[in-house]
Design a protein around this motif. Structure first.
Motif, PDB file in Angstrom:
ATOM      1  N   GLU A 197      29.132  33.863  58.967  1.00 55.28           N
ATOM      2  CA  GLU A 197      29.491  35.233  58.595  1.00 55.28           C
ATOM      3  C   GLU A 197      29.813  36.087  59.828  1.00 55.28           C
ATOM      4  O   GLU A 197      29.719  37.309  59.778  1.00 55.28           O
ATOM      5  CB  GLU A 197      28.368  35.870  57.796  1.00 55.28           C
ATOM      6  N   HIS A 198      30.219  35.429  60.906  1.00 56.68           N
ATOM      7  CA  HIS A 198      30.565  36.171  62.118  1.00 56.68           C
ATOM      8  C   HIS A 198      31.730  37.110  61.847  1.00 56.68           C
ATOM      9  O   HIS A 198      32.760  36.703  61.317  1.00 56.68           O
ATOM     10  CB  HIS A 198      30.917  35.197  63.241  1.00 56.68           C
ATOM     11  N   ARG A 199      31.559  38.403  62.174  1.00 62.51           N
ATOM     12  CA  ARG A 199      32.584  39.435  61.988  1.00 62.51           C
ATOM     13  C   ARG A 199      33.152  39.404  60.569  1.00 62.51           C
ATOM     14  O   ARG A 199      34.350  39.530  60.350  1.00 62.51           O
ATOM     15  CB  ARG A 199      33.684  39.276  63.028  1.00 62.51           C
ATOM     16  N   ALA A 200      32.271  39.253  59.597  1.00 60.76           N
ATOM     17  CA  ALA A 200      32.704  39.124  58.207  1.00 60.76           C
ATOM     18  C   ALA A 200      33.298  40.428  57.690  1.00 60.76           C
ATOM     19  O   ALA A 200      32.785  41.516  57.951  1.00 60.76           O
ATOM     20  CB  ALA A 200      31.525  38.708  57.334  1.00 60.76           C
ATOM     21  N   ASP A 201      34.383  40.302  56.938  1.00 63.48           N
ATOM     22  CA  ASP A 201      34.928  41.410  56.163  1.00 63.48           C
ATOM     23  C   ASP A 201      34.062  41.521  54.901  1.00 63.48           C
ATOM     24  O   ASP A 201      33.981  40.572  54.108  1.00 63.48           O
ATOM     25  CB  ASP A 201      36.382  41.105  55.808  1.00 63.48           C
ATOM     26  N   ALA A 202      33.412  42.669  54.713  1.00 61.02           N
ATOM     27  CA  ALA A 202      32.422  42.810  53.641  1.00 61.02           C
ATOM     28  C   ALA A 202      33.033  42.547  52.265  1.00 61.02           C
ATOM     29  O   ALA A 202      32.418  41.870  51.421  1.00 61.02           O
ATOM     30  CB  ALA A 202      31.799  44.205  53.698  1.00 61.02           C
ATOM     31  N   GLU A 203      34.214  43.077  52.022  1.00 60.25           N
ATOM     32  CA  GLU A 203      34.852  42.886  50.714  1.00 60.25           C
ATOM     33  C   GLU A 203      35.212  41.424  50.485  1.00 60.25           C
ATOM     34  O   GLU A 203      35.028  40.881  49.383  1.00 60.25           O
ATOM     35  CB  GLU A 203      36.102  43.760  50.627  1.00 60.25           C
ATOM     36  N   TYR A 204      35.704  40.767  51.538  1.00 59.07           N
ATOM     37  CA  TYR A 204      36.067  39.353  51.411  1.00 59.07           C
ATOM     38  C   TYR A 204      34.817  38.502  51.191  1.00 59.07           C
ATOM     39  O   TYR A 204      34.813  37.592  50.347  1.00 59.07           O
ATOM     40  CB  TYR A 204      36.813  38.906  52.661  1.00 59.07           C
ATOM     41  N   ARG A 205      33.753  38.814  51.911  1.00 54.31           N
ATOM     42  CA  ARG A 205      32.505  38.071  51.742  1.00 54.31           C
ATOM     43  C   ARG A 205      31.993  38.203  50.305  1.00 54.31           C
ATOM     44  O   ARG A 205      31.546  37.226  49.683  1.00 54.31           O
ATOM     45  CB  ARG A 205      31.453  38.605  52.728  1.00 54.31           C
ATOM     46  N   GLN A 206      32.067  39.401  49.754  1.00 57.18           N
ATOM     47  CA  GLN A 206      31.630  39.630  48.376  1.00 57.18           C
ATOM     48  C   GLN A 206      32.485  38.824  47.402  1.00 57.18           C
ATOM     49  O   GLN A 206      31.973  38.243  46.434  1.00 57.18           O
ATOM     50  CB  GLN A 206      31.713  41.123  48.044  1.00 57.18           C
ATOM     51  N   SER A 207      33.788  38.764  47.658  1.00 56.11           N
ATOM     52  CA  SER A 207      34.669  38.006  46.769  1.00 56.11           C
ATOM     53  C   SER A 207      34.372  36.508  46.841  1.00 56.11           C
ATOM     54  O   SER A 207      34.467  35.805  45.825  1.00 56.11           O
ATOM     55  CB  SER A 207      36.137  38.266  47.123  1.00 56.11           C
ATOM     56  N   LEU A 208      34.006  36.016  48.020  1.00 57.82           N
ATOM     57  CA  LEU A 208      33.663  34.600  48.157  1.00 57.82           C
ATOM     58  C   LEU A 208      32.384  34.276  47.385  1.00 57.82           C
ATOM     59  O   LEU A 208      32.312  33.241  46.696  1.00 57.82           O
ATOM     60  CB  LEU A 208      33.486  34.241  49.630  1.00 57.82           C
ATOM     61  N   ALA A 209      31.382  35.144  47.493  1.00 58.53           N
ATOM     62  CA  ALA A 209      30.133  34.921  46.764  1.00 58.53           C
ATOM     63  C   ALA A 209      30.391  34.929  45.259  1.00 58.53           C
ATOM     64  O   ALA A 209      29.841  34.091  44.518  1.00 58.53           O
ATOM     65  CB  ALA A 209      29.111  35.980  47.150  1.00 58.53           C
ATOM     66  N   ALA A 210      31.220  35.874  44.795  1.00 63.64           N
ATOM     67  CA  ALA A 210      31.536  35.944  43.368  1.00 63.64           C
ATOM     68  C   ALA A 210      32.288  34.694  42.919  1.00 63.64           C
ATOM     69  O   ALA A 210      32.038  34.148  41.834  1.00 63.64           O
ATOM     70  CB  ALA A 210      32.365  37.197  43.084  1.00 63.64           C
ATOM     71  N   ARG A 211      33.196  34.212  43.759  1.00 64.93           N
ATOM     72  CA  ARG A 211      33.982  33.025  43.418  1.00 64.93           C
ATOM     73  C   ARG A 211      33.084  31.799  43.294  1.00 64.93           C
ATOM     74  O   ARG A 211      33.251  30.986  42.380  1.00 64.93           O
ATOM     75  CB  ARG A 211      35.049  32.801  44.493  1.00 64.93           C
ATOM     76  N   ALA A 212      32.122  31.673  44.225  1.00 65.18           N
ATOM     77  CA  ALA A 212      31.196  30.541  44.171  1.00 65.18           C
ATOM     78  C   ALA A 212      30.346  30.588  42.902  1.00 65.18           C
ATOM     79  O   ALA A 212      30.111  29.563  42.247  1.00 65.18           O
ATOM     80  CB  ALA A 212      30.307  30.546  45.409  1.00 65.18           C
ATOM     81  N   ALA A 213      29.895  31.800  42.533  1.00 61.80           N
ATOM     82  CA  ALA A 213      29.084  31.941  41.326  1.00 61.80           C
ATOM     83  C   ALA A 213      29.890  31.623  40.072  1.00 61.80           C
ATOM     84  O   ALA A 213      29.407  30.930  39.155  1.00 61.80           O
ATOM     85  CB  ALA A 213      28.512  33.353  41.252  1.00 61.80           C
ATOM     86  N   GLU A 214      31.122  32.105  40.014  1.00 60.61           N
ATOM     87  CA  GLU A 214      31.985  31.864  38.846  1.00 60.61           C
ATOM     88  C   GLU A 214      32.219  30.379  38.627  1.00 60.61           C
ATOM     89  O   GLU A 214      32.337  29.920  37.484  1.00 60.61           O
ATOM     90  CB  GLU A 214      33.321  32.577  39.027  1.00 60.61           C
ATOM     91  N   ARG A 215      32.297  29.616  39.704  1.00 63.75           N
ATOM     92  CA  ARG A 215      32.593  28.193  39.599  1.00 63.75           C
ATOM     93  C   ARG A 215      31.334  27.340  39.532  1.00 63.75           C
ATOM     94  O   ARG A 215      31.403  26.109  39.530  1.00 63.75           O
ATOM     95  CB  ARG A 215      33.479  27.760  40.780  1.00 63.75           C
ATOM     96  N   SER A 221      24.781  27.230  44.265  1.00 64.28           N
ATOM     97  CA  SER A 221      23.596  26.542  44.779  1.00 64.28           C
ATOM     98  C   SER A 221      23.942  25.572  45.904  1.00 64.28           C
ATOM     99  O   SER A 221      23.053  25.133  46.646  1.00 64.28           O
ATOM    100  CB  SER A 221      22.891  25.776  43.652  1.00 64.28           C
ATOM    101  N   ARG A 222      25.239  25.246  46.041  1.00 63.24           N
ATOM    102  CA  ARG A 222      25.678  24.315  47.084  1.00 63.24           C
ATOM    103  C   ARG A 222      26.488  25.023  48.169  1.00 63.24           C
ATOM    104  O   ARG A 222      27.110  24.375  49.018  1.00 63.24           O
ATOM    105  CB  ARG A 222      26.520  23.190  46.483  1.00 63.24           C
ATOM    106  N   VAL A 223      26.484  26.352  48.138  1.00 59.38           N
ATOM    107  CA  VAL A 223      27.196  27.142  49.145  1.00 59.38           C
ATOM    108  C   VAL A 223      26.191  28.080  49.801  1.00 59.38           C
ATOM    109  O   VAL A 223      25.516  28.856  49.123  1.00 59.38           O
ATOM    110  CB  VAL A 223      28.346  27.957  48.521  1.00 59.38           C
ATOM    111  N   ARG A 224      26.087  28.024  51.121  1.00 62.69           N
ATOM    112  CA  ARG A 224      25.142  28.852  51.861  1.00 62.69           C
ATOM    113  C   ARG A 224      25.890  29.795  52.805  1.00 62.69           C
ATOM    114  O   ARG A 224      26.710  29.344  53.611  1.00 62.69           O
ATOM    115  CB  ARG A 224      24.198  27.988  52.715  1.00 62.69           C
ATOM    116  N   PHE A 225      25.604  31.092  52.702  1.00 60.06           N
ATOM    117  CA  PHE A 225      26.085  32.069  53.672  1.00 60.06           C
ATOM    118  C   PHE A 225      24.992  32.184  54.739  1.00 60.06           C
ATOM    119  O   PHE A 225      23.865  32.598  54.435  1.00 60.06           O
ATOM    120  CB  PHE A 225      26.328  33.414  52.994  1.00 60.06           C
ATOM    121  N   VAL A 226      25.306  31.797  55.971  1.00 66.57           N
ATOM    122  CA  VAL A 226      24.257  31.623  56.982  1.00 66.57           C
ATOM    123  C   VAL A 226      24.235  32.738  58.027  1.00 66.57           C
ATOM    124  O   VAL A 226      23.603  32.594  59.082  1.00 66.57           O
ATOM    125  CB  VAL A 226      24.375  30.241  57.678  1.00 66.57           C
TER     126      VAL A 226
END
Length: 387
Positions: free
Chosen positions: A223-241, A245-250
């Motif tokens: 999550e180095h220099r993460a864009d907050a909106e993009y990070r949120q969209s990635l988390a939502a995408r992982a949950a939708e699919r 449980s197999r994706v870790r934001f470290v």
């Protein structure tokens, strides 16, 4: 030799390169603005990022004072396309060396393209530079689009220090335990900045297909220099699919911890739609970690598909197929990792590249010193205020 370095202190590039020159016995001062990561071996001068025109004027004055008071033999700017580089230009210090990194001359890396004033600022810096160091040969045509500078361009890839970036199995095992990973989990590591340019969403789109073939796969996202909106969209995408449980934001990974993450990974993944020669590729190769890269032409300068890395098209099915192949084929991963480590020592060994840069400095210092006029520098300063 006294070397003033100008660059972004929130990334490791200028810091690591400055430290490599300091290790050769030179005095190095980083002059920047804003937050600075740990910078062992070099002196740091930074100013708060300005919030209004008055604080910007004060910051600019302090920035110039930090350069001039050091009385540098060489001023070296890392990245040709930001306000820091224009401030370095306004200082009038020569010899002036500029390292071109990629995004500073590749307009496709900017969603809105390069604004006219930004392009002018980059061209002015390249015009005034006594030496331009390109991170790759592939950047030479991009530099040429700003003017006829080929006579003063050298390719310096910088690369990695093999004493730091090397396989670290014990640290990787400790990291596995700290992250709560199983012994048989196969780690897919995304080391790039968490922003749309790097297509991390495509990796997430591909991952359900990967898990169907290799359920032991687990993804770690820096999550180095993460864009907050993009990070949120990635988390939502992982949950939708159903793969969260197999994706870790470290979180943000400290530079000194990166070798452990690469050593833990079965595969490191780089999928931007535009790129130069990324530091993360060299880091993974030095740690013996196989890399999956998007099929971009620039990589061919240093690596060969199937020999040092695997390439794939930038679409989820192709990404999934290549990633599943790597995860299911341990001999292939081992072969790519070993060949990649040998290759990076040939083409991107930081101590050797620092020695080359030192010789370039010496050549510049043996030439007559340029004395730039004030008029264009005043204009550069004025345009800076409009950017």
């Amino acid at each position: 030799m006294r070397i003033a370095v100008v660059g972004n202190g929130r990334t490791v590039h200028a810091l690591v390169r400055g430290a490599a020159l300091a290790a050769r016995g030179h005095q190095v001062r980083l002059v920047t603005a804003g937050e600075v990561l740990d910078a062992p071996g070099i002196e740091v001068r930074t100013r708060p990022l300005p919030g209004n025109p008055f604080s910007a004027a004060l910051s600019a004055r302090g920035f110039l004072r930090d350069i001039w008071s050091f009385e540098p033999d060489v001023l070296h700017v890392h990245y040709a396309g930001n306000k820091l580089s224009t401030m370095a230009l306004v200082s009038g210090v020569h010899p002036l060396v500029v390292t071109v990194m990629g995004g500073d001359v590749q307009p496709e890396q900017h969603l809105a393209g390069l604004a006219r004033l930004e392009r002018r600022a980059t061209r002015r810096l390249l015009e005034e530079a006594d030496l331009i160091l390109a991170k790759s040969d592939a950047l030479r045509p991009e530099i040429a689009s700003f003017g006829r500078f080929e006579s003063k361009v050298e390719t310096v890839r910088w690369g990695v220090d093999p004493e730091i970036f090397q396989p670290r199995p014990q640290e990787a095992q400790a990291l596995r335990a700290r992250l709560g990973l199983r012994d048989d989990d196969l780690v897919v590591f995304s080391p790039r900045i968490m922003r749309p340019l790097y297509n991390i969403h495509l990796l997430l789109e591909a991952f359900p297909l990967v898990l169907a073939r290799e359920p032991r796969a687990v993804m770690l996202l820096s999550e180095h220099r993460a864009d907050a909106e993009y990070r949120q969209s990635l988390a939502a995408r992982a949950a939708e699919r159903g793969i969260d449980s197999r994706v870790r934001f470290v979180g943000r990974i400290e530079h000194q911890d990166m070798p452990a993450f690469y050593s833990l990974a079965a595969v490191s993944v780089n999928l931007p739609f535009s790129d130069g020669l990324p530091q993360s590729l060299f880091e993974a190769m030095a740690c013996g970690t196989p890399s999956l890269l998007g099929r971009l032409p620039w990589y061919a300068e240093v690596v060969t598909d199937g020999e040092h890395v695997l390439l794939c098209d930038l679409e989820p099915p192709a990404i999934a197929a290549a990633l599943a192949r790597l995860l299911s084929d341990a001999p292939l991963r081992r072969s790519l990792g070993e060949a990649g480590r040998r290759r990076v020592m040939e083409v991107a060994c930081l101590p050797r590249e620092a020695e080359r840069v030192e010789r370039f400095y010496e050549r510049l210092l043996a030439s007559p010193r340029r004395r730039p006029s004030w008029a264009p520098r005043i204009l550069d300063g004025l345009t800076l205020a409009l950017r």
